[in-house]
Design a protein around this motif. Sequence first.
Motif, PDB file in Angstrom:
ATOM      1  N   ILE A 211     -21.513  -8.442  11.169  1.00 50.54           N
ATOM      2  CA  ILE A 211     -21.488  -8.948   9.804  1.00 50.54           C
ATOM      3  C   ILE A 211     -21.316  -7.848   8.772  1.00 50.54           C
ATOM      4  N   TYR A 212     -21.766  -6.651   9.094  1.00 51.74           N
ATOM      5  CA  TYR A 212     -21.644  -5.597   8.092  1.00 51.74           C
ATOM      6  C   TYR A 212     -20.174  -5.279   7.839  1.00 51.74           C
TER       7      TYR A 212
ATOM      8  N   LEU B  96     -21.561 -19.494   6.238  1.00 48.03           N
ATOM      9  CA  LEU B  96     -20.308 -19.179   6.905  1.00 48.03           C
ATOM     10  C   LEU B  96     -19.324 -20.347   6.867  1.00 48.03           C
TER      11      LEU B  96
ATOM     12  N   ASP C 282     -22.168 -12.724   1.185  1.00 47.03           N
ATOM     13  CA  ASP C 282     -23.560 -12.307   1.254  1.00 47.03           C
ATOM     14  C   ASP C 282     -23.931 -11.981   2.705  1.00 47.03           C
ATOM     15  N   VAL C 283     -24.199 -10.702   2.964  1.00 46.00           N
ATOM     16  CA  VAL C 283     -24.495 -10.296   4.347  1.00 46.00           C
ATOM     17  C   VAL C 283     -25.756 -10.961   4.849  1.00 46.00           C
ATOM     18  N   THR C 284     -26.760 -11.020   3.983  1.00 44.65           N
ATOM     19  CA  THR C 284     -28.059 -11.451   4.467  1.00 44.65           C
ATOM     20  C   THR C 284     -28.068 -12.926   4.864  1.00 44.65           C
ATOM     21  N   GLU C 285     -27.279 -13.705   4.178  1.00 44.53           N
ATOM     22  CA  GLU C 285     -27.284 -15.130   4.494  1.00 44.53           C
ATOM     23  C   GLU C 285     -25.945 -15.543   5.089  1.00 44.53           C
TER      24      GLU C 285
ATOM     25  N   LEU D 184     -15.959 -13.401  13.099  1.00 45.06           N
ATOM     26  CA  LEU D 184     -17.412 -13.298  12.951  1.00 45.06           C
ATOM     27  C   LEU D 184     -18.084 -14.448  13.691  1.00 45.06           C
ATOM     28  N   GLU D 185     -17.498 -15.612  13.545  1.00 45.17           N
ATOM     29  CA  GLU D 185     -18.081 -16.790  14.169  1.00 45.17           C
ATOM     30  C   GLU D 185     -18.146 -16.615  15.685  1.00 45.17           C
ATOM     31  N   SER D 186     -17.106 -16.044  16.219  1.00 45.03           N
ATOM     32  CA  SER D 186     -17.125 -15.892  17.671  1.00 45.03           C
ATOM     33  C   SER D 186     -17.576 -14.489  18.072  1.00 45.03           C
ATOM     34  N   ASP D 187     -18.210 -13.781  17.108  1.00 45.88           N
ATOM     35  CA  ASP D 187     -18.930 -12.560  17.436  1.00 45.88           C
ATOM     36  C   ASP D 187     -18.032 -11.410  17.897  1.00 45.88           C
ATOM     37  N   TYR D 188     -16.813 -11.366  17.393  1.00 40.50           N
ATOM     38  CA  TYR D 188     -15.965 -10.219  17.719  1.00 40.50           C
ATOM     39  C   TYR D 188     -16.129  -9.093  16.709  1.00 40.50           C
TER      40      TYR D 188
ATOM     41  N   PHE E  54     -24.649 -16.347   7.884  1.00 43.07           N
ATOM     42  CA  PHE E  54     -24.394 -17.464   8.787  1.00 43.07           C
ATOM     43  C   PHE E  54     -24.760 -18.792   8.172  1.00 43.07           C
ATOM     44  N   ARG E  55     -25.619 -18.758   7.184  1.00 43.00           N
ATOM     45  CA  ARG E  55     -25.953 -20.011   6.527  1.00 43.00           C
ATOM     46  C   ARG E  55     -24.740 -20.529   5.750  1.00 43.00           C
TER      47      ARG E  55
END
Lengths: 1047, 144
Positions: B37-38, B101, B93-96, B30-34, B98-99
Amino acid sequence: MGTENRGRPQFPARPAATPFAAAPPQNMMPFSSSGPVVGSEASGFRPTPPAAPHPTVPSSTPVVGSQASGFRSPPLARFNDPSVPPPASNIPPPVGPYQHFSASAFPSTAQAPLSRAPPLGQPLGQPPAPPASLRPQSQIPSVPMGSPPQSINFASPNVNVPYSSSDSTFPAARPNFQSSFPGYARMQSNADSQAPPLQYPFPPHQGGYAPAPPASSSPFLTHQGGYAPAPPVSSSPFLAHQGGYVPPTPVAAPAGLQSRDQMQHLGSGPPIGSIQGLLEDFSSLSIGSVPGSIDPGIDPKALPRPLDGDVEPKLFAEMYPMNCDPKYLRLTTSAIPNSQSLASRWHLPLGAVVCPLAEAPDGEEVPVVNFVSTGIIRCRRCRTYVNPFVTFTDAGRKWRCNICSLLNDVPGEYFAQLDATGRRIDLDQRPELTKGSVEFVAPTEYMMRPPMPPVYFFLIDVSTSAVRSGMIQVMAQTIRSCLDELPGYPRTQVGFITFDSAIHFYNLKSSLTQPQMMVVSDLDDIFLPLPDDLLVNLSESRSVVETFLDSLPSLFHDNVNVESAFGPALKAAFMVLSQLGGKLLIFQNTLPSLGVGRLKLRGDDLRVYGTDKEQTLRLPEDPFYKQMAAELTKYQIAVNVYAFSDKYTDIASLGTLAKYTGGQVYYYPSFQSAIHGEKLRHELTRDLTRETAWEAVMRIRCGKGVRFTSYHGNFMLRSTDLMALPAVDCDKAYAMQLSLEETLLTTQTVYFQVALLYTASCGERRIRVHTAAAPVVADLGEMYRQADAGAIVSLFSRLAIEKTLSHKLEDARNSVQLRIVKALKDYRNLYAVQHRLGGRMIYPESLKFLPLYGLAICRSTPLRGGYADASLDERCSAGYTIMTLPVKKLLKLLYPSLIRLDEYLLKASTQVDDFQNLDKRLPLAAENLDPRGLYLYDDGLRFVIWFGRALSPDVAMNLLGADFAAELSKVTLYEHDNEMSRKLIRILQKFRERDPSYYPLCHLVRQGEQPREGFLFLSNLVEDQIGGTNGYADWILQIHRQVQQNA
Amino acid sequence: MELILWAICFLIDLALLASTFYQILILTDLESDYINIYDTASRINYIVVPEFIVQGVLCAIFLVTWHWFMFLMTVPLTCYHVMLFLKQQHLFDVTEAFRFLSAEKKFRLIKLGFYLTMFAIVTARLALSAFEFLADADDAEHLF
């Protein structure tokens, strides 16, 4: 969307060459921090009226006497020779007025600060004989100090030296004035408000004001007469004064300062050495008090106030003329620190506030560029869009990316020769290479699906309270009147669902003559009764939609259902919209009580406040809301919540839907269509008709070594730096903070590029790109000089509101204070070594309003006080609102304008639309309120008109008609058939037009009408001390003390 | 008997280890966008509760079999899990996303370390009891 994703910046490890030679940021001229003061000075000077009429001097002699003696010459004598007993008490009154006429008006004003240290206990009522008055006046010029201080005083206004020692005595004397002349105190500050840092040098105003006759109207007439004509005298001193800043003042100045300084700093510390250096470096505020004195020694009048509203940092724009306009992108400081250690000494937020779709004035619209043949030119590696800061080399065959400094090939169709200076010859036909803001038309690779049409879906609560409040009526009428203006004709689609304890769907198929209603009452297993036709094309089904809206109010006219199956209805709406996405407008009147997502009454618990559970009240109660919000965003659905209840509706939970879908919360507590109808009508119209960007994603790229780490606002992050915004419009701003990834930045300039990929209402996919450059600096002082208080305040308030979600209100307030203290402390440390600062508080000129705004944040609705100070729903809705507000509107909300109206209304003005005088904002303190006056308080979201207790009944009668004696909470303002009322309505209209994003509803309140007055008005006077919170002066003192601790 | 117990513990711990490692892998992706988030949230949330239950069972096994040391070692984590569950903060929590992560990742890394330590101990005990079992069997043979 897809390519945005692909274009995720991969910050390269290759060292960057200076990408843009023309930007020499390091050796930028240290600009004089005193610029703004010049401005305010100027405005301060203008009003010094040579013609201040004072025919009433004899009649009001006592008043004048006390004032003039309080402010004028005696201290001069005292300072020259402290042993001489102050002759103050019999210094006669009319000094001020007479000096207006003397050619030496400025010397007199210049000396005024000196004289502000009158002996305590000045006999107030002592009536000195007018003839005697002339004597001291003539003495003044003859005082040895007379002429040097004159020039000095103007040379050093932002040092504020003159205030120091006198401060301690002055406030002690002032209450006397106040008690005996309540009107005077207000007028005095009225005058003061014009020259924030340097009010005192203008006692002639007071001379002009002083002879106030008891009648309420006339003083203001004379006063205005005094202001309007700019006296010829004023121009030359002003020039001299300006000269005082930039080049060092004439030789006399330093010497004069020195001596002055010695005189002034009796109580507050050693004389200052290099005044000249100080002038350039910072502003300061004297907080020195006489040792042993109880008095805080702070001069409330000298405190800086943002009475001119928000001032965008000009210098930044001048330095990089190709930067995008500050209304789109504002950095908290336009000087990026070059190392992590420097960044860690900058305790304010480091980041940006972006308002990608800010409304542009006519003629300055963002140019649309269509790269049909070449495709959009972007950097191969970091995916930066071509912008004015890229450089073309190799005879125009290559271009160097300004962000990652990679050499890219120029596509054949985009090729143009370079001229001798290395500029492309077709530069003037290429807005993307000359303008900081452009809009590219995106080709199909930027689409995951065909661009969606604008979709408006309405989810309407029709339970009995909604019917009774008249909400349905107003809403249906408004939507119907907006049908023609909905953007995106002829593709626009609309649909409706209403709900109480069941869910009602409407078949709006164009072939029908009347809408068909279908009721689903099984709340546990929601299904759509029709596969389509619940969402229809407006242009095709126009007549059915109109019929539906016309019949809606009567359809539920006698509905007695009190339940609200909000959760299931939301799910149903989601199912309808999930095909296309769009905007979902929720009209909610009661607490959701049935099905999933039902909520409990939880906001009324006083005992929770102050405990660790306090913050849970501000979080969504049921995880359903967060899950729904995430799902809605995923399917490109933006939610706007309109809440109307008179009881607790749990905005904290409902607002979550708006928060994560890029929407907005509108809250109309105790909605009554007669009172709030106009507001709803306007705001709903605005919501439906403003230009909206659909299915958008936004990303901000920046140069190597810098990275955006946190984002604040109403949106959902889809990946580490990609904001998903199902709908964006001009009223939404987003804030973000950045951090340095490398210990040392090697580049000299950092570039920022905001890219918003969206579908325009017309169905075109577009990319709006804003590019800005900022220099990298190695000096903390430079960072402070380039700071943008507006952006900092915007970030501060967002951070504070986010903090209230995980901490107590108290903690959130403290953290704001702490950060201001830390910042000022570090700033002080910068200069404490070179200059002996004594007891003065120093701050950068750019941040002079920061402490006040900090106080205003702590006093704002989401953060103020405790349980009783604002209802939970109001707190939450204000919090959601602040999270979206652009900088200017936020500053207006934090420090609203307070304007005196009665004088304007009474003036039989020929130019009706002359609003110049009305722009004179007063400091937000109760002492500025004259019981004989009529004031308008305007925070951008609402108006409060305050009727003084002693306001002439004529005025009240003219404005309110027969209701003028009634309780004002029940009275609404409308136009009456007289000039004054028409004028007032026109003023309000004018103010509303300035900012159409919200409709400020007008509240009327009479002085002393408690508790309404306190609740609506007094608690918003941020400078006052209310209920255990700090007033402005105390706040400054508190900050100052903390700054000095271990400084 | 002891051998069976440690063999079960060994398997349970292996499962916990695998689940934690899998979650960390997803978060890194997720961090490197592979991964979006869903998907991240649904995959992680799918195994969070089973993991909690398995961990609780392990703790309970130690308690009932009177293994004080192992019980005391696992009980803090169990308590933490219970607390998270009661506060409804156990799910991603999907909505938050990245906060939180980095915090979520850190939590799982610590858990991974903890399970690894456990794994080492359990393996040692398993080997020991296997050895004892075999030795006992030998002894029994000799006794005959």
